[in-house]
Design an enzyme around this catalytic site. Structure first.
Site, short mmCIF file in Angstrom:
data_model
loop_
_atom_site.label_atom_id
_atom_site.label_comp_id
_atom_site.label_asym_id
_atom_site.label_seq_id
_atom_site.Cartn_x
_atom_site.Cartn_y
_atom_site.Cartn_z
CE1 TYR A 137 9.49 0.93 -9.79
CE2 TYR A 137 7.26 -0.20 -10.27
CZ TYR A 137 8.07 0.51 -9.22
OH TYR A 137 7.80 0.57 -7.97
CE LYS A 165 8.49 4.56 -9.58
NZ LYS A 165 7.51 3.50 -9.17
#
Length: 300
Positions: A137, A165
Site C-alpha cells: 500500500y 495499491k
C-alpha cells in the site's frame, strides 16, 4: 496460503462510531451488508477511510472480527495491518490471520524516512511471518515514504506478496507498478485513487480500493462490472459521475468528507475521531447539494 483474486472494487469501509467515539458495532454490521448488497467485490477494514491510523489494537481486532463474521465469506475481507515498526506490523498481521482475514494490505511505515532497502526488508519480514496474501500500500502523501516501481517488482518475487495499491495520485506510478510486476506470478495492481480506477483497468490493473464506495457502492462497482462486460461507455459514465462528489474534498480531510456524506445519507456512522472530524459549514452545504443532485441522477 489462501487463494484470493485481487480484483474489483474493494471498499475501505468506514468505522462507525458512537458519540463517545467507541465503535458502533451494530452500524458496522449494517454497512457491511449495505456494501455487499450493492455489489462491491471486497471489504477493507481499517484502511485510511476506516481510520486505521487512529484505532488501537483491540479496536482493530473488534472491527475485523465483526466484519468477517457479518460478511460470512460473501466477499474477501482485507485487513490493513501496517504499522510504523516491523515488529508491530507482524503482530497485527498475525492477529488478522488468526481472525480469519483473507488478505493483508500493508501501508508503508511512516514518520521516519525509510530507504528502499529498509522498505524491502520490512515487507519481506512481514510476508515471511504470515501465510496470507499481502498487498503493498503506497500513499506517500500520508506516510512520507514511497515504494518505487523497482522495489515493488522485487517484492513481487516473494510468493505471498501478490499485489500493490497505489494512492499516490500519479498514473505514471501506477503504470510503473504494472510494468515492474510483469514478471511476477499473478501480481495485481489496484488504484487507490478513485478517479484513476478505469484507466488503471485499461492499463492492465485489476481494480481499485475506493473510498467513494462508502457513499456510492453500486456506482463504484459498476465501473468494474461495465468494464469487464466490455461496456466502455458505461464504465466511463460511472467513473466520471463521481467528479462532483470528489470536488467536495477541497473543504476538508477526504476521510471526514466521506464519513459526513454517509451520515447525511441517513446512516448512524457518527463523526471521524477527533481531531480529524471538522468540516466547515460551506463544505457541508456543498456536500448536501451534490448528494441531492447525484440522488436525482440515480447514483447509489
Amino acid at each position: 496460503m489462501k487463494q484470493v483474486k485481487i480484483e474489483g472494487i474493494i471498499t475501505p469501509v468506514i468505522t462507525p462510531m458512537n458519540a463517545d467515539e467507541s465503535i458502533n458495532v451494530a452500524e458496522l454490521r449494517r454497512q457491511v451488508n449495505r456494501q455487499i448488497e450493492s455489489g462491491v467485490h471486497g471489504l477493507f477494514c481499517f484502511g485510511t477511510n476506516g481510520e486505521g491510523y487512529i484505532l488501537n489494537g483491540e479496536e482493530k481486532k473488534l472491527v475485523l472480527e465483526t466484519v468477517i463474521e457479518e460478511c460470512g465469506g460473501r466477499v474477501p475481507v482485507y485487513a490493513g495491518t501496517g504499522c510504523i515498526s516491523t515488529r508491530e506490523t507482524i503482530e497485527q498481521s498475525k492477529m488478522a490471520e488468526a481472525a480469519g482475514a483473507d488478505v493483508l494490505s500493508i501501508i508503508t511505515p511512516g514518520f521516519a524516512a525509510a530507504s528502499q532497502k529498509e522498505l524491502y526488508d520490512h515487507y519481506a519480514a512481514v510476508a515471511g511471518a504470515v501465510n496470507l496474501p499481502v498487498v503493498l500500500y503506497n500513499i506517500p502523501a500520508r506516510t512520507g515514504n514511497a515504494l518505487t516501481p523497482e522495489t515493488v517488482g522485487k517484492l513481487g518475487q516473494i510468493s505471498n506478496i501478490v499485489g500493490a495499491k497505489d494512492s499516490s495520485g500519479s498514473f505514471t506510478n501506477i503504470l510503473g507498478y504494472i510494468a515492474a510486476s510483469e514478471n511476477c506470478d499473478q501480481f495485481s495492481v489496484l488504484s487507490g485513487s478513485d478517479q484513476l480506477i478505469l484507466w488503471t483497468l485499461k492499463a492492465g490493473g485489476t481494480g481499485g480500493i475506493a473510498g467513494c464506495a462508502n457513499v456510492y457502492p453500486r456506482t463504484m462497482a459498476s465501473i468494474y462490472n461495465c468494464y469487464q462486460a466490455g461496456d466502455w461507455e458505461g464504465a466511463k459514465r460511472h467513473q466520471e459521475s463521481i467528479a462532483s462528489f470528489r470536488a467536495c474534498f477541497r473543504f476538508g480531510n477526504p476521510n471526514t468528507v466521506v464519513k459526513t456524506a454517509v451520515a447525511l445519507l441517513g446512516y448512524d456512522v457518527g463523526r471521524c475521531r477527533a481531531p480529524f472530524n471538522q468540516l466547515p459549514e460551506e463544505g457541508k452545504e456543498a456536500l448536501k447539494k451534490v448528494l441531492q443532485e447525484n440522488e436525482e441522477k440515480g447514483m447509489r
